[in-house]
Motif scaffolding. Structure first.
Motif, PDB file in Angstrom:
ATOM      1  N   ARG A   1      51.269 -11.496  38.945  1.00  0.00           N
ATOM      2  CA  ARG A   1      51.092  -9.604  38.668  1.00  0.00           C
ATOM      3  C   ARG A   1      49.804  -8.956  39.131  1.00  0.00           C
ATOM      4  O   ARG A   1      49.441  -7.936  39.704  1.00  0.00           O
ATOM      5  CB  ARG A   1      52.006  -8.762  38.187  1.00  0.00           C
ATOM      6  CG  ARG A   1      53.734  -9.109  37.933  1.00  0.00           C
ATOM      7  CD  ARG A   1      54.368  -8.904  36.655  1.00  0.00           C
ATOM      8  NE  ARG A   1      54.492  -7.702  36.845  1.00  0.00           N
ATOM      9  CZ  ARG A   1      55.153  -6.948  36.979  1.00  0.00           C
ATOM     10  NH1 ARG A   1      56.353  -7.055  37.661  1.00  0.00           N
ATOM     11  NH2 ARG A   1      55.302  -5.857  37.360  1.00  0.00           N
TER      12      ARG A   1
ATOM     13  N   ILE B   1      57.602 -16.302  41.699  1.00  0.00           N
ATOM     14  CA  ILE B   1      57.464 -14.388  41.918  1.00  0.00           C
ATOM     15  C   ILE B   1      56.694 -13.874  43.247  1.00  0.00           C
ATOM     16  O   ILE B   1      57.186 -12.613  43.990  1.00  0.00           O
ATOM     17  CB  ILE B   1      56.356 -14.184  40.818  1.00  0.00           C
ATOM     18  CG1 ILE B   1      57.017 -14.821  39.386  1.00  0.00           C
ATOM     19  CG2 ILE B   1      56.179 -12.243  40.392  1.00  0.00           C
ATOM     20  CD1 ILE B   1      58.721 -13.409  38.729  1.00  0.00           C
ATOM     21  N   ARG B   2      54.943 -14.471  43.694  1.00  0.00           N
ATOM     22  CA  ARG B   2      54.539 -14.049  45.138  1.00  0.00           C
ATOM     23  C   ARG B   2      55.680 -14.212  45.989  1.00  0.00           C
ATOM     24  O   ARG B   2      55.731 -13.969  47.383  1.00  0.00           O
ATOM     25  CB  ARG B   2      53.248 -14.478  44.816  1.00  0.00           C
ATOM     26  CG  ARG B   2      52.101 -14.557  44.241  1.00  0.00           C
ATOM     27  CD  ARG B   2      50.586 -15.147  44.358  1.00  0.00           C
ATOM     28  NE  ARG B   2      50.189 -14.755  42.970  1.00  0.00           N
ATOM     29  CZ  ARG B   2      49.353 -14.144  43.360  1.00  0.00           C
ATOM     30  NH1 ARG B   2      49.501 -12.998  44.367  1.00  0.00           N
ATOM     31  NH2 ARG B   2      48.422 -13.816  42.683  1.00  0.00           N
TER      32      ARG B   2
ATOM     33  N   VAL C   1      59.059 -13.528  46.456  1.00  0.00           N
ATOM     34  CA  VAL C   1      60.399 -12.962  46.330  1.00  0.00           C
ATOM     35  C   VAL C   1      59.711 -12.062  47.932  1.00  0.00           C
ATOM     36  O   VAL C   1      58.503 -11.474  47.653  1.00  0.00           O
ATOM     37  CB  VAL C   1      60.148 -12.851  45.200  1.00  0.00           C
ATOM     38  CG1 VAL C   1      60.828 -10.957  45.560  1.00  0.00           C
ATOM     39  CG2 VAL C   1      60.954 -12.948  44.113  1.00  0.00           C
TER      40      VAL C   1
ATOM     41  N   LYS D   1      58.794  -9.148  49.598  1.00  0.00           N
ATOM     42  CA  LYS D   1      58.519  -7.470  48.993  1.00  0.00           C
ATOM     43  C   LYS D   1      58.721  -6.583  49.650  1.00  0.00           C
ATOM     44  O   LYS D   1      58.997  -5.574  49.428  1.00  0.00           O
ATOM     45  CB  LYS D   1      56.207  -7.577  50.218  1.00  0.00           C
ATOM     46  CG  LYS D   1      55.684  -8.575  49.807  1.00  0.00           C
ATOM     47  CD  LYS D   1      54.168  -8.644  50.326  1.00  0.00           C
ATOM     48  CE  LYS D   1      53.132  -9.284  49.684  1.00  0.00           C
ATOM     49  NZ  LYS D   1      51.229  -9.300  49.768  1.00  0.00           N
TER      50      LYS D   1
ATOM     51  N   VAL E   1      61.265  -6.168  47.048  1.00  0.00           N
ATOM     52  CA  VAL E   1      60.430  -5.441  45.740  1.00  0.00           C
ATOM     53  C   VAL E   1      60.108  -4.059  46.134  1.00  0.00           C
ATOM     54  O   VAL E   1      60.830  -2.611  44.931  1.00  0.00           O
ATOM     55  CB  VAL E   1      59.390  -5.624  45.644  1.00  0.00           C
ATOM     56  CG1 VAL E   1      58.194  -5.080  44.375  1.00  0.00           C
ATOM     57  CG2 VAL E   1      59.815  -7.666  45.186  1.00  0.00           C
TER      58      VAL E   1
ATOM     59  N   LEU F   1      61.164  -6.557  37.692  1.00  0.00           N
ATOM     60  CA  LEU F   1      60.997  -8.261  37.097  1.00  0.00           C
ATOM     61  C   LEU F   1      62.101  -8.754  36.948  1.00  0.00           C
ATOM     62  O   LEU F   1      62.341  -9.927  36.863  1.00  0.00           O
ATOM     63  CB  LEU F   1      59.699  -7.832  35.970  1.00  0.00           C
ATOM     64  CG  LEU F   1      59.434  -9.444  35.463  1.00  0.00           C
ATOM     65  CD1 LEU F   1      58.979 -10.592  36.676  1.00  0.00           C
ATOM     66  CD2 LEU F   1      58.593  -9.514  34.349  1.00  0.00           C
TER      67      LEU F   1
ATOM     68  N   GLN G   1      62.559  -9.878  40.502  1.00  0.00           N
ATOM     69  CA  GLN G   1      61.131 -11.021  41.439  1.00  0.00           C
ATOM     70  C   GLN G   1      61.715 -12.669  40.271  1.00  0.00           C
ATOM     71  O   GLN G   1      62.478 -13.210  40.603  1.00  0.00           O
ATOM     72  CB  GLN G   1      60.287 -11.017  40.472  1.00  0.00           C
ATOM     73  CG  GLN G   1      60.144  -9.238  41.321  1.00  0.00           C
ATOM     74  CD  GLN G   1      58.376  -9.149  40.878  1.00  0.00           C
ATOM     75  OE1 GLN G   1      58.428  -8.672  39.924  1.00  0.00           O
ATOM     76  NE2 GLN G   1      57.816  -8.609  41.927  1.00  0.00           N
TER      77      GLN G   1
END
Length: 303
Positions: free
Chosen positions: A116, A174-175, A177, A179, A182, A196, A200
């Motif tokens: 993040r 996490i990266r 996921v 976008k 999100v 989160l 995520q």
């Protein structure tokens, strides 16, 4: 130029002495807590009859994967009993569990933070490179200086050795996921914490569990090396076998390590799958398993 030499080793030794003088009380406290946790877990695993522990671990294997893994787990643990390596294996399992839990508790939050925040990611990356490229034996030196010999320095060295993949795969998951998912959460007014927890982390779970799996595997490999500093368990048996050139003892302890590694690997790998894809109900049809595998999101780590 011939006499030019940077005294890097002397500087590091002075720094280590400084840490020992200033933070000696902290290292003593850490050693006391970790030693108590390890002794408690080892007592729990060793005190009951071996068949009770086998039933419990086989039940966990049945819950996460099905009867085939449960049967293989029970047979593997029985082989350890018949090799007379049960108590040393349980000591090793206790050490691996304590070190893995602490390493996971550190690596996942750091991985989330790095995912993040790009500045944190850039700062953490060289540290992870350092931890992963440093020879495993080197970790034992400061651990002995600060914590003496025994199980505690073995656990400290194991935690440092196993941290890196947990951080990397958590950040990668996490990266990875989508976008748009999100952004949809942001559009509905969800807070960053809720995004989160509810978006995520669930979508990154396969990658995070792959990291946990790697942490456990590296912990198990380091625990064997930690036998050189008196950590005991199977590592101590292997070190003893090397000292005596006892091929039989070394092979039996090595087989016990392999069995523990396979059990822990299969269980943690199964936990990375969605709940509907594992458990007794999923152990029947191979076609259903293939369909479920196609339906589940691919781990970000493999992308």
């Amino acid at each position: 130029m011939e006499n030019l030499r940077i005294p890097l080793g002397d500087w590091v030794e002075a720094f280590v002495d400084f840490l020992g003088d200033v933070f000696g009380w902290l290292f003593d406290a850490i050693a006391t807590v970790l030693g108590a946790v390890y002794d408690g877990l080892s007592w729990v695993l060793v005190t009951p009859p071996f068949w009770v522990i086998i039933i419990v671990i086989a039940a966990v294997a049945f819950w996460v994967k099905g009867w085939k893994l449960a049967l293989g787990t029970a047979l593997g643990l029985l082989l350890i009993v018949f090799l007379d390596q049960w108590e040393t294996s349980m000591d090793t399992l206790a050490l691996v569990l304590v070190a893995s839990i602490i390493a996971t508790a550190i690596s996942i939050p750091v991985g989330i933070w790095a995912a993040r925040n790009d500045h944190v990611s850039r700062a953490v990356r060289p540290v992870l490179d350092f931890l992963q490229t440093m020879p495993a034996f080197v970790y034992l030196i400061p651990a002995i200086i600060f914590f003496g010999v025994g199980a505690v320095p073995g656990m400290i060295a194991t935690i440092l050795f196993a941290l890196a993949p947990g951080v990397r795969l958590t950040e990668l998951g996490i990266r990875g996921v989508d976008k748009e998912v999100v952004e949809a959460g942001n559009a509905f007014g969800a807070t960053p914490g809720r995004i989160l927890r509810q978006i995520q982390l669930p979508l990154a779970l396969p990658s995070i569990m792959a990291g946990v799996n790697q942490v456990i595997m590296l912990s198990l490999s380091m625990v064997v090396i930690a036998g050189m500093v008196g950590a005991g368990g199977l590592g101590g048996e292997i070190v003893r076998a090397i000292g005596r050139i006892d091929v039989g003892l070394g092979f039996e302890a090595g087989i016990a390590v392999v069995i523990l590694a396979m059990i822990l690997d299969r269980i943690t790998s199964a936990l990375a799958q969605p709940r509907k894809n594992r458990g007794p109900a999923s152990s029947g049809s191979s076609d259903d398993e293939k369909a479920d595998d196609q339906a589940q999101p691919q781990p970000a780590a493999t992308a």
